[in-house]
Design a protein around this motif. Sequence first.
Motif, PDB file in Angstrom:
ATOM      1  N   VAL A   1       0.832  -1.207   0.000  1.00  0.00           N
ATOM      2  CA  VAL A   1       0.000   0.000   0.000  1.00  0.00           C
ATOM      3  C   VAL A   1       0.869   1.260   0.000  1.00  0.00           C
ATOM      4  O   VAL A   1       0.803   2.080  -0.898  1.00  0.00           O
ATOM      5  CB  VAL A   1      -0.961  -0.003   1.207  1.00  0.00           C
ATOM      6  CG1 VAL A   1      -1.866   1.213   1.142  1.00  0.00           C
ATOM      7  CG2 VAL A   1      -1.794  -1.285   1.224  1.00  0.00           C
TER       8      VAL A   1
ATOM      9  N   ARG B   1       0.807   4.129   1.812  1.00  0.00           N
ATOM     10  CA  ARG B   1       0.061   5.392   1.772  1.00  0.00           C
ATOM     11  C   ARG B   1       0.090   6.055   3.141  1.00  0.00           C
ATOM     12  O   ARG B   1      -0.014   5.386   4.167  1.00  0.00           O
ATOM     13  CB  ARG B   1      -1.389   5.137   1.341  1.00  0.00           C
ATOM     14  CG  ARG B   1      -1.520   5.024  -0.182  1.00  0.00           C
ATOM     15  CD  ARG B   1      -2.805   4.359  -0.592  1.00  0.00           C
ATOM     16  NE  ARG B   1      -3.984   5.142  -0.261  1.00  0.00           N
ATOM     17  CZ  ARG B   1      -5.225   4.754  -0.579  1.00  0.00           C
ATOM     18  NH1 ARG B   1      -5.430   3.622  -1.240  1.00  0.00           N
ATOM     19  NH2 ARG B   1      -6.252   5.504  -0.243  1.00  0.00           N
TER      20      ARG B   1
ATOM     21  N   ILE C   1      -1.106   7.733   6.362  1.00  0.00           N
ATOM     22  CA  ILE C   1      -2.358   7.594   7.103  1.00  0.00           C
ATOM     23  C   ILE C   1      -3.110   8.923   7.149  1.00  0.00           C
ATOM     24  O   ILE C   1      -4.333   8.949   7.216  1.00  0.00           O
ATOM     25  CB  ILE C   1      -2.063   7.044   8.519  1.00  0.00           C
ATOM     26  CG1 ILE C   1      -1.590   5.586   8.402  1.00  0.00           C
ATOM     27  CG2 ILE C   1      -3.277   7.151   9.431  1.00  0.00           C
ATOM     28  CD1 ILE C   1      -1.026   4.996   9.676  1.00  0.00           C
ATOM     29  N   LEU C   2      -2.375  10.011   7.084  1.00  0.00           N
ATOM     30  CA  LEU C   2      -3.026  11.324   7.126  1.00  0.00           C
ATOM     31  C   LEU C   2      -3.330  11.865   5.734  1.00  0.00           C
ATOM     32  O   LEU C   2      -3.635  13.033   5.567  1.00  0.00           O
ATOM     33  CB  LEU C   2      -2.145  12.321   7.891  1.00  0.00           C
ATOM     34  CG  LEU C   2      -1.910  11.995   9.368  1.00  0.00           C
ATOM     35  CD1 LEU C   2      -0.980  13.020  10.002  1.00  0.00           C
ATOM     36  CD2 LEU C   2      -3.221  11.946  10.129  1.00  0.00           C
ATOM     37  N   GLU C   3      -3.282  11.002   4.711  1.00  0.00           N
ATOM     38  CA  GLU C   3      -3.404  11.483   3.325  1.00  0.00           C
ATOM     39  C   GLU C   3      -4.724  12.215   3.071  1.00  0.00           C
ATOM     40  O   GLU C   3      -4.741  13.217   2.352  1.00  0.00           O
ATOM     41  CB  GLU C   3      -3.260  10.333   2.323  1.00  0.00           C
ATOM     42  CG  GLU C   3      -4.358   9.287   2.485  1.00  0.00           C
ATOM     43  CD  GLU C   3      -4.377   8.219   1.406  1.00  0.00           C
ATOM     44  OE1 GLU C   3      -3.371   8.068   0.695  1.00  0.00           O
ATOM     45  OE2 GLU C   3      -5.410   7.540   1.303  1.00  0.00           O
TER      46      GLU C   3
ATOM     47  N   TYR D   1      -2.656  18.120  12.827  1.00  0.00           N
ATOM     48  CA  TYR D   1      -3.578  18.201  11.694  1.00  0.00           C
ATOM     49  C   TYR D   1      -3.483  19.552  10.988  1.00  0.00           C
ATOM     50  O   TYR D   1      -3.864  20.584  11.541  1.00  0.00           O
ATOM     51  CB  TYR D   1      -5.024  17.925  12.152  1.00  0.00           C
ATOM     52  CG  TYR D   1      -5.204  16.475  12.490  1.00  0.00           C
ATOM     53  CD1 TYR D   1      -5.692  15.577  11.540  1.00  0.00           C
ATOM     54  CD2 TYR D   1      -4.841  15.972  13.723  1.00  0.00           C
ATOM     55  CE1 TYR D   1      -5.822  14.231  11.822  1.00  0.00           C
ATOM     56  CE2 TYR D   1      -4.958  14.625  14.021  1.00  0.00           C
ATOM     57  CZ  TYR D   1      -5.454  13.762  13.066  1.00  0.00           C
ATOM     58  OH  TYR D   1      -5.564  12.432  13.349  1.00  0.00           O
TER      59      TYR D   1
ATOM     60  N   VAL E   1      -6.967   7.838  14.040  1.00  0.00           N
ATOM     61  CA  VAL E   1      -5.904   7.290  13.200  1.00  0.00           C
ATOM     62  C   VAL E   1      -6.275   5.871  12.764  1.00  0.00           C
ATOM     63  O   VAL E   1      -6.111   5.500  11.599  1.00  0.00           O
ATOM     64  CB  VAL E   1      -4.553   7.321  13.960  1.00  0.00           C
ATOM     65  CG1 VAL E   1      -3.464   6.609  13.169  1.00  0.00           C
ATOM     66  CG2 VAL E   1      -4.138   8.758  14.252  1.00  0.00           C
TER      67      VAL E   1
ATOM     68  N   GLU F   1      -8.739   5.889   9.964  1.00  0.00           N
ATOM     69  CA  GLU F   1      -8.101   6.217   8.676  1.00  0.00           C
ATOM     70  C   GLU F   1      -7.354   5.002   8.118  1.00  0.00           C
ATOM     71  O   GLU F   1      -7.386   4.735   6.913  1.00  0.00           O
ATOM     72  CB  GLU F   1      -7.118   7.383   8.841  1.00  0.00           C
ATOM     73  CG  GLU F   1      -7.754   8.743   8.776  1.00  0.00           C
ATOM     74  CD  GLU F   1      -8.537   8.979   7.484  1.00  0.00           C
ATOM     75  OE1 GLU F   1      -7.941   8.971   6.398  1.00  0.00           O
ATOM     76  OE2 GLU F   1      -9.756   9.166   7.571  1.00  0.00           O
ATOM     77  N   ILE F   2      -6.673   4.264   8.997  1.00  0.00           N
ATOM     78  CA  ILE F   2      -5.971   3.050   8.552  1.00  0.00           C
ATOM     79  C   ILE F   2      -6.993   2.081   7.954  1.00  0.00           C
ATOM     80  O   ILE F   2      -6.754   1.472   6.907  1.00  0.00           O
ATOM     81  CB  ILE F   2      -5.229   2.385   9.730  1.00  0.00           C
ATOM     82  CG1 ILE F   2      -4.118   3.295  10.258  1.00  0.00           C
ATOM     83  CG2 ILE F   2      -4.646   1.028   9.306  1.00  0.00           C
ATOM     84  CD1 ILE F   2      -3.503   2.811  11.571  1.00  0.00           C
TER      85      ILE F   2
ATOM     86  N   ARG G   1      -9.932   2.790   6.607  1.00  0.00           N
ATOM     87  CA  ARG G   1     -10.429   3.306   5.317  1.00  0.00           C
ATOM     88  C   ARG G   1      -9.436   3.001   4.196  1.00  0.00           C
ATOM     89  O   ARG G   1      -9.813   2.504   3.119  1.00  0.00           O
ATOM     90  CB  ARG G   1     -10.651   4.824   5.429  1.00  0.00           C
ATOM     91  CG  ARG G   1     -11.315   5.462   4.229  1.00  0.00           C
ATOM     92  CD  ARG G   1     -11.326   6.982   4.336  1.00  0.00           C
ATOM     93  NE  ARG G   1      -9.999   7.564   4.362  1.00  0.00           N
ATOM     94  CZ  ARG G   1      -9.228   7.735   3.276  1.00  0.00           C
ATOM     95  NH1 ARG G   1      -9.669   7.370   2.085  1.00  0.00           N
ATOM     96  NH2 ARG G   1      -8.019   8.254   3.391  1.00  0.00           N
ATOM     97  N   ILE G   2      -8.156   3.264   4.456  1.00  0.00           N
ATOM     98  CA  ILE G   2      -7.125   3.030   3.437  1.00  0.00           C
ATOM     99  C   ILE G   2      -7.008   1.528   3.140  1.00  0.00           C
ATOM    100  O   ILE G   2      -6.869   1.120   1.978  1.00  0.00           O
ATOM    101  CB  ILE G   2      -5.773   3.618   3.914  1.00  0.00           C
ATOM    102  CG1 ILE G   2      -5.849   5.144   3.949  1.00  0.00           C
ATOM    103  CG2 ILE G   2      -4.623   3.156   3.028  1.00  0.00           C
ATOM    104  CD1 ILE G   2      -4.675   5.812   4.650  1.00  0.00           C
TER     105      ILE G   2
END
Lengths: 221, 127
Positions: free
Chosen positions: A7, A9, A11-13, A127, B6, B9-10, B12-13
């Motif tokens: 992946v 990517r 995590i805060l993308e 953020y 967090v 989000e993990i 979702r990705i």
Amino acid sequence: MAEIVDVRRSILEANEAAATQVRGQLARALVVNLISSPGSGKTSLLEATMPAIKDSLSLAVIEGDIATDRDAQRLRALGVPAVQILTGGACHLDARQVLKVLAEGHFQAPDVLFIENVGNLICPTSYDLGEDFKVALLSVTEGDDKPFKYPAIFATAQVTVITKVDLLPYVTFDLDAVKAQMRSLNPTGSILLTSARTGQGLDQWIGMLRSSLDAKRRAPA
Amino acid sequence: MHELGVAMEIYRISRDAVAGHGAGRLESVRVAVGELRAVDPELIKFAWQATVAGGPDAGSELIVDWHPAVQRCETCGADKARDTAGWLPLCPDCASPLRVDGGLELDVLQVSYLREEEERAVSGGVG
């Protein structure tokens, strides 16, 4: 057998992508992200700021809180469009929430957008909301050890505002100790001393906002 | 701090990554977490279990690759371990600000999943 997918990517993308969109939509506005502990005077600083600039600049405020729209009400009472985001418990604002507020059309693109984050010295630091810079507030009643105790926000904020300085004669707060901590953590940041109650330091604060907006608009896109 | 956000989000990705390859159930997700990201490795695993509980990916594992802070003092010209007593981004020897060379990782690296049809075969399902 399990399938493996690489992946790689961030995590805060999703937050980072939303912050980029906020910057694109507000390319002509100054966007300031105010971060502090609860009760250090973010809303009071904004209340004191509005009357001095609302005739010459168009303003908007996004308020982040866990509960109640009290802060937004206080600013609306001054004739400034203020939108309350209620996080329902979440400890910080996310750029996607800011983007949603912009899409809802509560206000036209302003000259200055103030985003008052949820009162918290920790989580909001991580953020990016699409702001031009973060402002950290520290009230003199909180104690002079806070920059070293919460280094991330005080190292990141371009401007640190020491609030409630009218109370300095009544509290034990070593301003020089705070300045020394700030010099170590954030040698390029600036420190302003304000009192929303007496008006002390508001000229410098407002001057900083105006010159930041001018500098942004003069800078080549 | 905000480990639940967090973890979501993990998730979702991860679901997004599996969706690109067809249907399946998550077996494990490997993430990189840097020491300077203020994400606690044990709390994020706990938040992961809370995120997947009761759903199709319940029981899947979050594997955390931990990346210690690598900070360099340009005044002393040396790498400095994180001062765990003070936790300040300052050189423990000369108090200069430290340059961060590692410890800011926060990425989903790899997702492992079981394809839907294989799962049915394994469980002797009726397809």
